[in-house]
Design an enzyme around this catalytic site. Sequence first.
Site, PDB file in Angstrom:
ATOM      1  N   LYS A 200       0.994  -1.095   0.043  1.00 37.83           N
ATOM      2  CA  LYS A 200      -0.059   0.030  -0.093  1.00 37.83           C
ATOM      3  C   LYS A 200       0.978   1.341  -0.013  1.00 37.83           C
ATOM      4  O   LYS A 200       1.537   1.243   0.900  1.00 37.83           O
ATOM      5  CB  LYS A 200      -0.943  -0.066   1.380  1.00 37.83           C
ATOM      6  CG  LYS A 200      -1.720   1.137   1.363  1.00 37.83           C
ATOM      7  CD  LYS A 200      -2.825   0.870   2.396  1.00 37.83           C
ATOM      8  CE  LYS A 200      -3.889   2.308   2.360  1.00 37.83           C
ATOM      9  NZ  LYS A 200      -4.549   2.119   3.520  1.00 37.83           N
ATOM     10  N   LYS A 253      -1.882  -1.210  -3.619  1.00 33.58           N
ATOM     11  CA  LYS A 253      -2.929  -0.139  -3.782  1.00 33.58           C
ATOM     12  C   LYS A 253      -2.081   1.201  -3.796  1.00 33.58           C
ATOM     13  O   LYS A 253      -1.187   1.214  -2.961  1.00 33.58           O
ATOM     14  CB  LYS A 253      -3.771  -0.456  -2.585  1.00 33.58           C
ATOM     15  CG  LYS A 253      -4.914   0.820  -2.323  1.00 33.58           C
ATOM     16  CD  LYS A 253      -5.705   0.723  -1.439  1.00 33.58           C
ATOM     17  CE  LYS A 253      -6.827   1.711  -1.237  1.00 33.58           C
ATOM     18  NZ  LYS A 253      -7.642   1.776  -0.186  1.00 33.58           N
TER      19      LYS A 253
END
Length: 269
Positions: A200, A253
Amino acid sequence: MSFPITRMRRLRRNETLRRMVRETRVSVDDLIMPLFVREGAGVKNPINSMPGQFQWSVDTLTEECRELEDLGIPAVILFGIPDHKDAEGSAAHAPDGVVCRAIESIKEECSSLVVITDVCLCEYTDHGHCGVVTENRDGVPDVDNDATLDVLVEEALAHVRAGADMVAPSDMMDGRIAEIRDALDDNGFSDIPIMAYSAKFASAFYGPFRDAAESPPQFGDRSSYQMNPCNLDEAIREIALDIEEGADIVMVKPALPYLDVLRRAADEF
């Protein structure tokens, strides 16, 4: 063989041929609907930065989930917005918290819908960070990794006890997958999968989400725990560690700017 014997365009000649040899397919089976649930009744608050999306109360959320189930969407992922936020994010693991009540309602009304929950503290803390904040060795406020793990474990257990089918830790603390996996297994939930936000990256693309979840950090940023966008090798190491610790699904992400990470992760794992 090369041209003219090999002609790659032969299989692009019409739509039916193109459809037959398509390598990547996206269907409704691949979709997960993110939903933001808050306290109250009859709530359907528009999210200004996400046109057409809303914050829901438990009752209106359940109605929305019935429609999603009828459309064939297989899963939702829930993000909670409590009325009360504190420094420790205690509402994250309250058994009567808004996410736990939403899980119970959805599972009662939409039996085939898979309910995934976000496991993080940013929506529940008054400082907006993804963990417990203490002072580091330089006297600067920072997220305490190991103190946060205990809270994340309690949050995951609360969600699963309420009926969640999967938990999705998005906090980027070191070691949290192993801690959650051990806790789930020790409490009789060895069949519950973990979907890890493994790579992330720190990103401005999260702005609309922070608006929807009412979770912008009140000081500093999240670069001490979310990943440096420059680091591909580190991303692969993060993914490998999460798999080793027990993650069943891994995530990159945001996806679109990091297709190189997705490609390498797919190749390596």
